[in-house]
Write a protein that holds these residues in place. Structure first.
Motif, PDB file in Angstrom:
ATOM      1  N   LYS A 116       0.844  -1.210   0.000  1.00 45.49           N
ATOM      2  CA  LYS A 116       0.000   0.000   0.000  1.00 45.49           C
ATOM      3  C   LYS A 116       0.876   1.255   0.000  1.00 45.49           C
ATOM      4  O   LYS A 116       0.599   2.213  -0.723  1.00 45.49           O
ATOM      5  CB  LYS A 116      -0.919   0.014   1.225  1.00 45.49           C
ATOM      6  CG  LYS A 116      -2.167  -0.807   1.000  1.00 45.49           C
ATOM      7  CD  LYS A 116      -3.139  -0.661   2.156  1.00 45.49           C
ATOM      8  CE  LYS A 116      -4.236  -1.701   2.021  1.00 45.49           C
ATOM      9  NZ  LYS A 116      -4.724  -2.188   3.300  1.00 45.49           N
ATOM     10  N   ILE A 117       1.938   1.231   0.822  1.00 44.83           N
ATOM     11  CA  ILE A 117       2.818   2.414   0.886  1.00 44.83           C
ATOM     12  C   ILE A 117       3.514   2.611  -0.461  1.00 44.83           C
ATOM     13  O   ILE A 117       3.583   3.708  -0.990  1.00 44.83           O
ATOM     14  CB  ILE A 117       3.860   2.259   2.021  1.00 44.83           C
ATOM     15  CG1 ILE A 117       3.141   2.274   3.368  1.00 44.83           C
ATOM     16  CG2 ILE A 117       4.920   3.360   1.960  1.00 44.83           C
ATOM     17  CD1 ILE A 117       4.009   1.912   4.555  1.00 44.83           C
ATOM     18  N   LEU A 118       3.994   1.512  -1.022  1.00 45.47           N
ATOM     19  CA  LEU A 118       4.746   1.620  -2.278  1.00 45.47           C
ATOM     20  C   LEU A 118       3.851   2.051  -3.428  1.00 45.47           C
ATOM     21  O   LEU A 118       4.231   2.882  -4.250  1.00 45.47           O
ATOM     22  CB  LEU A 118       5.401   0.283  -2.631  1.00 45.47           C
ATOM     23  CG  LEU A 118       6.490  -0.210  -1.669  1.00 45.47           C
ATOM     24  CD1 LEU A 118       6.966  -1.586  -2.094  1.00 45.47           C
ATOM     25  CD2 LEU A 118       7.659   0.767  -1.663  1.00 45.47           C
ATOM     26  N   LEU A 119       2.649   1.502  -3.472  1.00 46.93           N
ATOM     27  CA  LEU A 119       1.802   1.753  -4.634  1.00 46.93           C
ATOM     28  C   LEU A 119       1.074   3.099  -4.538  1.00 46.93           C
ATOM     29  O   LEU A 119       0.658   3.648  -5.556  1.00 46.93           O
ATOM     30  CB  LEU A 119       0.816   0.611  -4.842  1.00 46.93           C
ATOM     31  CG  LEU A 119       1.509  -0.734  -5.150  1.00 46.93           C
ATOM     32  CD1 LEU A 119       0.501  -1.859  -5.302  1.00 46.93           C
ATOM     33  CD2 LEU A 119       2.379  -0.657  -6.402  1.00 46.93           C
ATOM     34  N   ALA A 120       0.984   3.646  -3.302  1.00 49.05           N
ATOM     35  CA  ALA A 120       0.276   4.915  -3.131  1.00 49.05           C
ATOM     36  C   ALA A 120       0.879   5.998  -4.011  1.00 49.05           C
ATOM     37  O   ALA A 120       0.200   6.858  -4.552  1.00 49.05           O
ATOM     38  CB  ALA A 120       0.338   5.340  -1.668  1.00 49.05           C
ATOM     39  N   ASP A 121       2.196   5.932  -4.153  1.00 46.08           N
ATOM     40  CA  ASP A 121       2.903   6.996  -4.851  1.00 46.08           C
ATOM     41  C   ASP A 121       3.491   6.568  -6.186  1.00 46.08           C
ATOM     42  O   ASP A 121       4.212   7.316  -6.816  1.00 46.08           O
ATOM     43  CB  ASP A 121       4.086   7.414  -3.945  1.00 46.08           C
ATOM     44  CG  ASP A 121       3.975   8.857  -3.572  1.00 46.08           C
ATOM     45  OD1 ASP A 121       3.041   9.484  -4.074  1.00 46.08           O
ATOM     46  OD2 ASP A 121       4.825   9.325  -2.798  1.00 46.08           O
ATOM     47  N   SER A 122       3.227   5.332  -6.580  1.00 44.85           N
ATOM     48  CA  SER A 122       4.007   4.832  -7.725  1.00 44.85           C
ATOM     49  C   SER A 122       3.225   4.892  -9.021  1.00 44.85           C
ATOM     50  O   SER A 122       2.027   4.634  -9.069  1.00 44.85           O
ATOM     51  CB  SER A 122       4.470   3.412  -7.441  1.00 44.85           C
ATOM     52  OG  SER A 122       3.763   2.503  -8.201  1.00 44.85           O
ATOM     53  N   GLU A 123       3.976   5.240 -10.078  1.00 46.44           N
ATOM     54  CA  GLU A 123       3.338   5.183 -11.398  1.00 46.44           C
ATOM     55  C   GLU A 123       3.654   3.807 -11.963  1.00 46.44           C
ATOM     56  O   GLU A 123       4.615   3.172 -11.564  1.00 46.44           O
ATOM     57  CB  GLU A 123       3.968   6.219 -12.329  1.00 46.44           C
ATOM     58  CG  GLU A 123       3.926   7.627 -11.823  1.00 46.44           C
ATOM     59  CD  GLU A 123       5.303   8.280 -11.935  1.00 46.44           C
ATOM     60  OE1 GLU A 123       6.060   7.900 -12.843  1.00 46.44           O
ATOM     61  OE2 GLU A 123       5.581   9.140 -11.100  1.00 46.44           O
ATOM     62  N   GLU A 124       2.841   3.426 -12.957  1.00 46.14           N
ATOM     63  CA  GLU A 124       3.202   2.201 -13.669  1.00 46.14           C
ATOM     64  C   GLU A 124       4.307   2.555 -14.653  1.00 46.14           C
ATOM     65  O   GLU A 124       4.443   3.707 -15.073  1.00 46.14           O
ATOM     66  CB  GLU A 124       1.986   1.653 -14.390  1.00 46.14           C
ATOM     67  CG  GLU A 124       0.907   1.211 -13.410  1.00 46.14           C
ATOM     68  CD  GLU A 124      -0.148   0.358 -14.069  1.00 46.14           C
ATOM     69  OE1 GLU A 124      -0.550   0.702 -15.170  1.00 46.14           O
ATOM     70  OE2 GLU A 124      -0.546  -0.642 -13.463  1.00 46.14           O
ATOM     71  N   ILE A 125       5.137   1.570 -14.969  1.00 49.62           N
ATOM     72  CA  ILE A 125       6.192   1.860 -15.936  1.00 49.62           C
ATOM     73  C   ILE A 125       6.027   0.973 -17.161  1.00 49.62           C
ATOM     74  O   ILE A 125       5.353  -0.067 -17.092  1.00 49.62           O
ATOM     75  CB  ILE A 125       7.599   1.670 -15.316  1.00 49.62           C
ATOM     76  CG1 ILE A 125       7.733   0.264 -14.716  1.00 49.62           C
ATOM     77  CG2 ILE A 125       7.879   2.710 -14.260  1.00 49.62           C
ATOM     78  CD1 ILE A 125       9.135  -0.043 -14.256  1.00 49.62           C
ATOM     79  N   ILE A 126       6.650   1.376 -18.269  1.00 48.25           N
ATOM     80  CA  ILE A 126       6.477   0.599 -19.501  1.00 48.25           C
ATOM     81  C   ILE A 126       7.547  -0.467 -19.580  1.00 48.25           C
ATOM     82  O   ILE A 126       8.735  -0.193 -19.416  1.00 48.25           O
ATOM     83  CB  ILE A 126       6.572   1.511 -20.750  1.00 48.25           C
ATOM     84  CG1 ILE A 126       5.489   2.583 -20.677  1.00 48.25           C
ATOM     85  CG2 ILE A 126       6.451   0.703 -22.042  1.00 48.25           C
ATOM     86  CD1 ILE A 126       5.630   3.659 -21.716  1.00 48.25           C
ATOM     87  N   LYS A 127       7.097  -1.709 -19.807  1.00 47.17           N
ATOM     88  CA  LYS A 127       8.055  -2.796 -19.972  1.00 47.17           C
ATOM     89  C   LYS A 127       7.509  -3.733 -21.051  1.00 47.17           C
ATOM     90  O   LYS A 127       6.342  -4.134 -20.971  1.00 47.17           O
ATOM     91  CB  LYS A 127       8.198  -3.538 -18.640  1.00 47.17           C
ATOM     92  CG  LYS A 127       9.318  -4.527 -18.653  1.00 47.17           C
ATOM     93  CD  LYS A 127       9.333  -5.277 -17.346  1.00 47.17           C
ATOM     94  CE  LYS A 127      10.153  -6.525 -17.484  1.00 47.17           C
ATOM     95  NZ  LYS A 127       9.894  -7.462 -16.434  1.00 47.17           N
TER      96      LYS A 127
END
Ligand code: NAD
Ligand code: UGA
Length: 475
Positions: free
Chosen positions: A147-158
């Motif tokens: 939850k902490i990590l995803l609260a601020d994270s954008e998805e990245i292209i892979k």
């Protein structure tokens, strides 16, 4: 199956687990660069000390690995930001003690260091990163970290797809202090819990450099987190079981060593972890069981909670009964008597004193008015001072003084003019004491209390010492 090849590891926490664990990975995986970071400047300085005998953690075999790998592919640093930024895998190996205040105080785990690690990662990580829980955590902690990590994270292209930047794995550590390097180099099993097969495989690939595939167990996140707590609870339960038996032996004339041998010969029971002693210490057994008790209560499993709580109660009782017994044997009073304490670490081959039974037992003896002279081959004077929460009063052999402690540099320094010797840690040198020499420098009548069943008490008795051994009143 996709596997991301790991080139840069960052480990948050340079303690008893982070240091040795990463040292062994660095030793076995020369192509991976490993940076261990910590907020504690003194600790990092000690890991970087040119004098290898000054490392902050004493573990047999660790110094040799540090010599081989340090500043090659193993680095210790306080620059947390830089090393999180560069990492493609981050281990969280920070402390998880019992909460001392607020909701769940005295039972629940204080997750503030884990949470601050997750926030640091969320702030600085740049690559697609695999987060590995190495600390022992309450079941479901991975949920909080995510939850902490995803609260601020954008998805990245892979591979032309949008993917989540983080995967969280649980990879609990089963090493025991004093044998950490052996345990890490030849583990009974490696446990990896997770949701992403790709992330699991990336971590598995690292271990496969020296651990055989059949020893690597993969499970769900929750099974992995819970298994670690349960493994420690089972181990601690065994010690409380044999310690409770030691008391029955002392009442009935049976010998706990003989009983352990006979019982442990049954393959279903096994002969490990059946040594009666002064009670288990160490930073984890108590806190992990308390946490298990907290979780059980949280889910309304009150009977289960009280079942595990008993393991701790027996442990407290075992520690208490040792100091009581010494008072009783020394004519009901310790006032002004000198007691030589052999061993202060919670077990042999470590300098760690966290939750050591020696702390509680020494404090009780001091409260009874004894002067205690403490010798341990690896624990420093400063550490003992912190643990006993009182200043040293050197040379308090004078029976006009009472309730003082002093630091000794050798067994004989500690034993001189003492009324009793109390063996609390099973250091090898205590198995080889020359009782003839020692009996000559003690005050008479002299006693030896062996809580680890390691001393040659028959010889001690020949030289006029009164003896007591755990689980068998030596007649
Ligand atoms: P430790 O106290 O020796 O080390 C933890 C380190 O983490 C400390 O040096 C602390 O300064 C550092 N730290 C805390 N927060 C930080 C942050 N936000 N950023 C950077 N550094 C930070 O603890 P340990 O004995 O190594 O135990 C670590 C974990 O491993 C615990 O969860 C414990 O239960 C588990 N464990 C311990 C053992 C053991 O034998 N000690 C064995 C298996 C599992
Ligand atoms: C323990 C577990 O053994 C590890 O698997 C686990 O990873 C670790 O806890 C953890 O999670 O921290 P540790 O505490 O380092 O390791 O050492 P142990 O050998 O388990 O000893 C714990 C305590 O039990 C010591 O005080 C020891 O003297 C005592 N003990 C152990 C006994 O009194 N009798 C025994 O037969 C064995």
């Amino acid at each position: 199956m996709n596997t991301k090849q790991i080139k840069n590891i960052c480990c948050i926490g340079a303690g008893y687990v982070g240091g040795p664990t990463m040292a062994v990975i660095a030793d076995r995986c020369p192509d991976i660069q490993i940076n261990i970071v910590d907020i504690n400047k003194d600790r990092i300085e000690a890991w970087n000390n040119i004098d290898i005998s000054k490392l902050p953690v004493y573990e047999p075999g660790l110094d040799k690995i540090i010599k081989r790998c340090r500043n090659k592919n193993l680095h210790f640093s306080n620059n947390i930001k830089k090393h999180i930024e560069n990492a493609d895998m981050i281990f969280i190996s920070v402390n998880t003690p019992t909460k001392i205040s607020g909701v769940g105080a005295g039972q629940a785990v204080d997750l503030k260091w884990v949470e601050s690690s997750a926030r640091q990662i969320s702030k600085y990580a740049r690559n697609e990163t695999i987060i590995v829980e190495k600390s022992t955590l309450p079941v479901k902690t991975a949920e909080t970290i995510k939850k902490i990590l995803l609260a601020d994270s954008e998805e990245i292209i892979k591979d032309n797809k949008m993917v989540r930047k983080y995967s969280v794995l649980s990879n609990p550590e089963f090493l025991a202090e004093g044998s950490a390097i052996k345990d890490l180099e030849n583990p009974d099993r490696v446990l990896i819990g997770g949701e992403s097969d790709e992330a699991i495989n990336s971590l598995k690939e690292i271990y496969l450099n020296w651990v055989s595939a059949k020893k690597i167990i993969t499970t769900s996140l929750w099974s992995s987190e819970l298994s670690k707590l349960i493994a420690n609870a089972f181990l601690a339960q065994r010690i409380s079981s044999i310690n409770s038996v030691s008391a029955i032996c002392e009442e009935t004339g049976a010998d706990v060593k003989e009983v352990a041998l006979a019982v442990g010969a049954d393959k279903r029971i096994g002969n490990h972890f059946l040594n009666a002693g002064p009670g288990f210490g160490g930073s984890c057994f108590k806190k992990d069981i308390l946490n298990l008790v907290y979780i059980c209560n949280h889910y309304g499993l009150y009977e289960v909670a009280s079942y595990w709580q008993k393991v701790i109660e027996i442990n407290n009782w075992q520690q208490k009964r040792i100091s009581r017994l010494i008072v009783e044997k020394l004519f009901g009073t310790l006032s002004g008597k000198k007691i030589s304490i052999l061993g202060f670490s919670f077990k042999a081959n470590t300098n760690d004193t966290r939750e050591s039974p020696s702390i509680k037992i020494c404090k009780e003896l001091l409260e009874e008015g004894a002067n205690v002279a403490i010798y341990d081959p690896r624990v420093s004077r400063k550490q003992i001072e912190n643990d006993l929460e009182r200043n040293e009063v050197p040379n308090s052999n004078n029976s006009n003084e009472e309730g003082n402690w002093s630091f000794s540099n050798s067994i004989s320094d500690s034993a001189i003019n003492s009324d009793a010797i109390l063996i609390l840690t099973e250091w090898d040198e205590f198995t080889k004491i020359n009782w003839n020499n020692i009996s000559n420098i003690m005050r008479k009548p002299s006693w030896i209390f062996d809580t680890r069943s390691i001393a040659n008490l028959e010889e001690a008795k020949r030289y006029g010492l009164n003896t007591w051994r755990i689980g068998n009143e030596f007649k």
